[in-house]
Design a protein around this motif. Structure first.
Motif, PDB file in Angstrom:
ATOM      1  N   SER A  92      -4.461  -6.491   1.090  1.00 35.48           N
ATOM      2  CA  SER A  92      -5.030  -7.618   1.649  1.00 35.48           C
ATOM      3  C   SER A  92      -5.902  -6.957   3.132  1.00 35.48           C
ATOM      4  CB  SER A  92      -4.446  -8.727   2.306  1.00 35.48           C
ATOM      5  OG  SER A  92      -5.007  -9.411   3.240  1.00 35.48           O
ATOM      6  N   ALA A  93      -7.172  -7.001   3.246  1.00 35.48           N
ATOM      7  CA  ALA A  93      -7.942  -6.372   4.265  1.00 35.48           C
ATOM      8  C   ALA A  93      -7.565  -7.074   5.799  1.00 35.48           C
ATOM      9  CB  ALA A  93      -9.523  -6.734   4.464  1.00 35.48           C
ATOM     10  N   VAL A  97      -0.744 -11.671   4.023  1.00 36.29           N
ATOM     11  CA  VAL A  97       0.367 -11.680   3.209  1.00 36.29           C
ATOM     12  C   VAL A  97       1.203 -10.402   3.315  1.00 36.29           C
ATOM     13  CG1 VAL A  97       2.064 -12.229   1.321  1.00 36.29           C
ATOM     14  CG2 VAL A  97      -0.071 -13.592   1.574  1.00 36.29           C
ATOM     15  N   GLU A  98       2.041 -10.268   4.418  1.00 38.04           N
ATOM     16  CA  GLU A  98       2.518  -9.104   4.710  1.00 38.04           C
ATOM     17  C   GLU A  98       3.476  -8.225   3.594  1.00 38.04           C
ATOM     18  OE1 GLU A  98       5.218  -6.667   8.424  1.00 38.04           O
ATOM     19  OE2 GLU A  98       4.683  -9.130   8.320  1.00 38.04           O
ATOM     20  N   GLY A  99       3.229  -7.097   3.216  1.00 37.28           N
ATOM     21  CA  GLY A  99       4.030  -6.560   2.158  1.00 37.28           C
ATOM     22  C   GLY A  99       3.640  -6.932   0.711  1.00 37.28           C
ATOM     23  N   ALA A 100       2.403  -7.225   0.515  1.00 39.24           N
ATOM     24  CA  ALA A 100       1.860  -7.754  -0.812  1.00 39.24           C
ATOM     25  C   ALA A 100       0.839  -6.628  -1.067  1.00 39.24           C
ATOM     26  CB  ALA A 100       1.356  -8.877  -0.812  1.00 39.24           C
ATOM     27  N   TYR A 101       1.074  -5.739  -2.078  1.00 37.05           N
ATOM     28  CA  TYR A 101       0.108  -4.484  -2.399  1.00 37.05           C
ATOM     29  C   TYR A 101       0.390  -4.038  -4.012  1.00 37.05           C
ATOM     30  CZ  TYR A 101       4.388  -2.050  -1.062  1.00 37.05           C
ATOM     31  OH  TYR A 101       5.756  -1.358  -1.038  1.00 37.05           O
ATOM     32  N   LEU A 102      -0.679  -3.730  -4.477  1.00 30.89           N
ATOM     33  CA  LEU A 102      -0.770  -3.204  -5.896  1.00 30.89           C
ATOM     34  C   LEU A 102      -0.954  -1.665  -5.819  1.00 30.89           C
ATOM     35  CD1 LEU A 102      -3.413  -4.563  -8.403  1.00 30.89           C
ATOM     36  CD2 LEU A 102      -3.304  -2.048  -7.980  1.00 30.89           C
TER      37      LEU A 102
END
Length: 246
Positions: A92-93, A97-102
């Protein structure tokens, strides 16, 4: 599929993945799900209930195509970035939502010789240690802590951009070989030589209602990563998020 049952992190991840998939599909860039996301698609047709990331796999050439177009075509909420890792990620730029990544895992040619593979893995592991700056040392032995501390100290003299550039150049150094490996995968999986045909053939699957691509031999992939009983969920005490904690 009940998307209302997803956690806030999983809802954010699904938004990221939907956007990435849109760009991949629009440019006919092939990919497959991998790691826990592949297991989720096969066992749950979506997220493993306690999972907290998404993993996809591309060849080096296909990743370069994606990397070139995604920044210009991405939803404004998302960006491709490197942060505390050697793996490119979609995040997320605005850190909504902290800690959410692909995670974007990459297949690179692996040297044919045993000596070439040894040095490739050794240097990649050294660079992983130099790039990592948020390590939970409680998970490691005293010897491992000393090694991690040493590589971290070595890495402190260089910028993340420089170390990432070194990692990419080393990963892509072999232009032709009979095998591939996940060059930016986990430390323990770096030495695993894989037949490229495993990923050249794909089949359709479902992930949270989306049509997605899986490696045709997903059984072999999941067996390598999770063992032959991968369809059986672990005991309740082992059902915990890998990257985030309550």
């Amino acid at each position: 599929m009940d998307r209302d049952a997803l956690s806030p992190i999983q809802k954010e991840l699904l938004g990221q993945f939907t956007d990435v998939k849109r760009v991949l599909d629009s440019h006919s860039i092939p990919y497959t799900l991998t790691c826990g996301t592949l297991l989720g698609a096969v066992r749950h047709q979506g997220f493993i209930p306690w999972d907290d990331d998404i993993d996809i796999l591309l060849t080096r050439a296909d990743f370069q195509r994606f990397e070139a177009c995604y920044p210009h075509e991405a939803d404004s909420r998302y960006q491709i970035t490197y942060t505390n890792t050697w793996t490119p990620r979609i995040m997320s730029a605005d850190a909504a939502v902290e800690g959410a990544y692909l995670d974007l895992f990459i297949l690179d040619n692996f040297p044919d010789s045993a000596a070439g593979r040894f040095w490739r893995v050794l240097l990649l592991r050294l660079l992983q240690g130099m790039l990592k700056h948020d390590t939970d040392y409680s998970r490691f032995s005293t010897t491992q802590r000393m090694l991690l501390g040493t590589t971290r100290a070595l890495g402190a003299a260089f910028s993340v951009k420089t170390k990432t550039r070194w990692y990419t150049r080393l990963s892509a150094a072999t232009k032709r070989s009979g095998m591939v490996h996940k060059s930016n995968g986990e430390y323990k999986h770096l030495p695993h030589a894989l037949n490229p045909s495993v990923y050249a053939s794909r089949v359709e699957g479902v992930f949270e209602g989306l049509s997605v691509w899986l490696p045709a031999d997903y059984h072999g992939e999941l067996t390598r990563f999770f063992g032959p009983d991968y369809m059986t969920p672990p005991p309740p005490e082992a059902r915990v998020a890998k990257h985030t904690r309550p």
